[in-house]
Design a protein around this motif. Structure first.
Motif, mmCIF file in Angstrom:
data_model
loop_
_atom_site.group_PDB
_atom_site.id
_atom_site.type_symbol
_atom_site.label_atom_id
_atom_site.label_comp_id
_atom_site.label_asym_id
_atom_site.label_seq_id
_atom_site.Cartn_x
_atom_site.Cartn_y
_atom_site.Cartn_z
ATOM 1 N N LEU A 81 0.832 -1.198 0.000
ATOM 2 C CA LEU A 81 0.000 0.000 0.000
ATOM 3 C C LEU A 81 0.873 1.256 0.000
ATOM 4 C CD1 LEU A 81 -2.904 -0.991 2.414
ATOM 5 C CD2 LEU A 81 -3.065 -0.558 -0.043
ATOM 6 N N ALA A 82 1.989 1.209 0.730
ATOM 7 C CA ALA A 82 2.905 2.357 0.733
ATOM 8 C C ALA A 82 3.463 2.605 -0.666
ATOM 9 C CB ALA A 82 4.041 2.102 1.725
ATOM 10 N N TRP A 83 3.795 1.521 -1.355
ATOM 11 C CA TRP A 83 4.312 1.626 -2.722
ATOM 12 C C TRP A 83 3.225 2.128 -3.677
ATOM 13 C CZ3 TRP A 83 3.152 -2.288 -6.658
ATOM 14 C CH2 TRP A 83 3.797 -2.038 -7.879
ATOM 15 N N MET A 84 2.011 1.586 -3.555
ATOM 16 C CA MET A 84 0.924 1.988 -4.438
ATOM 17 C C MET A 84 0.505 3.442 -4.214
ATOM 18 S SD MET A 84 -1.338 -1.523 -4.187
ATOM 19 C CE MET A 84 -2.624 -1.074 -5.358
ATOM 20 N N ALA A 85 0.666 3.921 -2.972
ATOM 21 C CA ALA A 85 0.272 5.303 -2.651
ATOM 22 C C ALA A 85 1.393 6.302 -2.913
ATOM 23 C CB ALA A 85 -0.159 5.384 -1.188
ATOM 24 N N GLY A 86 2.537 5.819 -3.358
ATOM 25 C CA GLY A 86 3.640 6.710 -3.659
ATOM 26 C C GLY A 86 4.450 7.145 -2.460
ATOM 27 N N LYS A 87 4.274 6.471 -1.333
ATOM 28 C CA LYS A 87 5.058 6.785 -0.139
ATOM 29 C C LYS A 87 6.392 6.048 -0.122
ATOM 30 C CE LYS A 87 2.399 9.622 2.200
ATOM 31 N NZ LYS A 87 2.859 10.938 2.684
ATOM 32 N N ALA A 88 6.562 5.083 -1.004
ATOM 33 C CA ALA A 88 7.799 4.325 -1.099
ATOM 34 C C ALA A 88 8.089 4.035 -2.560
ATOM 35 C CB ALA A 88 7.683 3.021 -0.300
ATOM 36 N N ASP A 89 9.373 4.026 -2.913
ATOM 37 C CA ASP A 89 9.763 3.795 -4.300
ATOM 38 C C ASP A 89 9.672 2.335 -4.706
ATOM 39 O OD1 ASP A 89 10.304 6.485 -4.626
ATOM 40 O OD2 ASP A 89 12.405 6.269 -4.023
ATOM 41 N N SER A 90 9.608 1.445 -3.723
ATOM 42 C CA SER A 90 9.558 0.016 -3.994
ATOM 43 C C SER A 90 8.842 -0.674 -2.854
ATOM 44 C CB SER A 90 10.974 -0.561 -4.130
ATOM 45 O OG SER A 90 11.669 -0.449 -2.889
ATOM 46 N N VAL A 91 8.484 -1.939 -3.066
ATOM 47 C CA VAL A 91 7.861 -2.715 -1.992
ATOM 48 C C VAL A 91 8.850 -2.884 -0.837
ATOM 49 C CG1 VAL A 91 6.938 -4.985 -1.375
ATOM 50 C CG2 VAL A 91 6.260 -3.910 -3.527
ATOM 51 N N ALA A 118 11.208 -0.819 0.127
ATOM 52 C CA ALA A 118 11.238 0.435 0.880
ATOM 53 C C ALA A 118 9.957 0.601 1.688
ATOM 54 C CB ALA A 118 11.420 1.620 -0.068
ATOM 55 N N GLY A 119 8.842 0.154 1.106
ATOM 56 C CA GLY A 119 7.575 0.200 1.829
ATOM 57 C C GLY A 119 7.582 -0.679 3.055
ATOM 58 N N LEU A 120 8.213 -1.844 2.952
ATOM 59 C CA LEU A 120 8.312 -2.753 4.096
ATOM 60 C C LEU A 120 9.130 -2.130 5.212
ATOM 61 C CD1 LEU A 120 7.605 -5.523 5.263
ATOM 62 C CD2 LEU A 120 9.640 -6.439 4.128
ATOM 63 N N HIS A 121 10.214 -1.469 4.860
ATOM 64 C CA HIS A 121 11.043 -0.789 5.862
ATOM 65 C C HIS A 121 10.239 0.312 6.552
ATOM 66 C CE1 HIS A 121 14.565 0.921 7.811
ATOM 67 N NE2 HIS A 121 14.228 2.114 7.311
ATOM 68 N N LEU A 122 9.495 1.085 5.772
ATOM 69 C CA LEU A 122 8.669 2.155 6.338
ATOM 70 C C LEU A 122 7.615 1.581 7.269
ATOM 71 C CD1 LEU A 122 7.706 5.098 6.482
ATOM 72 C CD2 LEU A 122 6.371 4.681 4.395
ATOM 73 N N ALA A 123 6.974 0.485 6.863
ATOM 74 C CA ALA A 123 5.935 -0.141 7.691
ATOM 75 C C ALA A 123 6.509 -0.653 9.006
ATOM 76 C CB ALA A 123 5.275 -1.282 6.916
#
Length: 472
Positions: free
Chosen positions: A311-321, A323-328
């Motif tokens: 969801l972070a990747w799809m919403a543009g909050k992360a450049d990749s899945v 990176a999104g996992l790290h953010l989560a």
């Protein structure tokens, strides 16, 4: 244009146009009070005797015939998208455009111990992504997201449209019940499919799910397609076909859509039951390894983080899945997700102290009965659906819409597939309020398969994969 001709065309394997599908679905949503008059007019060829309002209505029996034709003949990608759009436009839609940012939504095809929404929604909101979620009640082995949330004292899921939008603007998360005016054609068609043996149709399933998601207004939609004993889709091939159909609909109709296939051989969470699942969700949000009834499920935490990453990747909050996992993970461990959960509960009238004391504020069962292993070995199987049915037997689910549920009851898993057990070890616990605990305990015991292996035999099972595939 006549409903009769549309039914016959699909029966004979023809491809329906978007106009024909819209005519049929909107006519079905209207209902049809004058059945005999229309039948007589069609037989006599005197269609002029019908006024325009009557001529554009479609009866239940016509819709049943059409659903069976679709079940047998299938639909093209274009037809399925047109069907979804027709169902969306059969009623009201939610306009989320006043809310800044990319609004996201997640839908699970259903499983046992699937508590991801309760963790995911505040987690994603804490990542700065608006989550405007409309959910339904459960029918079957456990309650739905709304039933689980309502086990929190004071929490209301009845939000006005204005309150819903304002809350998402303010704290980036709101969860409300679906109104009767949202996709009414799907509500009618779903009820009809349930009694006409046409449920297991990929185009009809896909359009049913996606029509509700599209009508709810999200910009990006992530689908969690469950696979295994405790899921509607029992094998990966069928699950992938459904995932592809739903993703194609979303992308074709202008929404960024993706699907994740996740395992449902055993319950995802250790808790199966409404208040119990809330308690486990809070423990994960609080970064605890245990809650009042025992250990939390690492699988539930893992799948939730994987969903949040996408969801972070799809919403543009992360450049990749990745990176999104790290953010989560960072957001969860920081405590920000738990704090957002507190704010969410308070905003919807609930007692936010539940985030710190779920064991005392959530409903409690009067009976807590352990289910013990009759012999030692290795847990080789744990039938998720059998556990879900045991929870339903206790009153955690409903058989018909409107049935009451008991928020306190359910089943808690202590031993999962791959765990070593000794004779007498507690496999699970049954939480009950009456004598039904006995039948439920037996059902839970029967759900386990314990084979040779374990520490004494140096046997082991490879960890079951949780993520089975994805579709973009």
């Amino acid at each position: 244009m006549r409903a009769y001709d549309i039914i016959a065309k699909k029966r004979d394997g023809g491809e329906l146009t978007a106009e024909e599908i819209r005519f049929f679905i909107h006519g079905f949503a209207k209902g049809k009070p004058f059945v005999n008059q229309e039948a007589n007019a069609l037989r006599s060829g005197d269609e002029e005797s019908l006024d325009n309002g009557e001529r554009h209505c479609v009866t239940d029996y016509q819709a049943a015939a059409w659903a069976m034709a679709v079940f047998l003949r299938g639909m093209t990608e274009a037809e399925t998208a047109a069907l979804t759009e027709a169902m969306v436009t059969s009623g009201e839609t939610v306009d989320l455009s006043p809310i800044p940012g990319i609004k996201v939504d997640k839908h699970s095809t259903g499983g046992v111990g699937d508590t991801t929404t309760l963790i995911l929604a505040p987690l994603v909101a804490a990542m700065g992504i608006p989550v405007a979620k409309m959910s339904g009640r459960g029918l079957g082995h456990t309650g739905g997201t709304l039933d689980k949330l309502e086990s929190i004292p004071g929490l209301s899921i009845d939000l006005s449209r204005e309150k819903f939008l304002a809350q998402v603007k303010d704290i980036h998360v709101a969860v409300a019940g679906q109104t009767a005016n949202l996709v009414p054609a799907d509500q009618k068609l779903y009820a009809l499919r349930d009694v006409t043996a046409t449920v297991e149709s990929i185009p009809l399933i896909a359009s049913s799910v996606m029509s509700k998601k599209l009508a709810a207004g999200a910009d990006a939609i992530l689908l969690d397609v469950k696979v295994g004993r405790g899921a509607f889709m029992k094998n990966q091939d069928d699950a992938k076909e459904l995932a592809r159909a739903m993703v194609a609909i979303g992308n074709r109709l202008g929404r960024r859509t993706a699907a994740l296939l996740t395992a449902m051989e055993q319950p995802l969470g250790n808790a199966v039951g409404n208040a119990l699942e809330v308690a486990e969700a809070i423990a994960i949000l609080a970064n605890r390894d245990e809650c009042g009834f025992g250990p939390i499920s690492a699988d539930l935490r893992t799948v939730t983080l994987e969903l949040a990453a996408r969801l972070a990747w799809m919403a543009g909050k992360a450049d990749s899945v990745e990176a999104g996992l790290h953010l989560a993970e960072t957001t969860l461990t920081s405590g920000a997700a738990l704090e957002r959960f507190r704010r969410f509960v308070a905003a919807q009238g609930g007692d936010s102290r539940v985030a710190d004391a779920p064991e005392t504020l959530l409903p409690q069962a009067s009976i807590r009965q352990p289910v013990r292993a009759s012999h030692g070995g290795l847990v080789t199987a744990l039938d998720a659906m059998a556990v879900g049915r045991a929870a339903a037997l206790l009153g955690a689910g409903r058989q018909q819409k409107g049935d009451p549920i008991d928020p306190a009851v359910g089943v808690v898993i202590h031993k999962r597939i791959g765990d070593t057990v000794k004779a007498g070890d507690v496999l699970a616990e049954v939480f009950a309020n009456d004598s039904r605990w006995q039948a439920a305990a037996q059902a839970v015991s029967d759900a386990y398969a314990i084979g040779p292996g374990g520490e004494e035999e140096n046997g082991a099972l490879a960890p079951l994969p949780l993520i089975l595939g994805e579709v973009h």
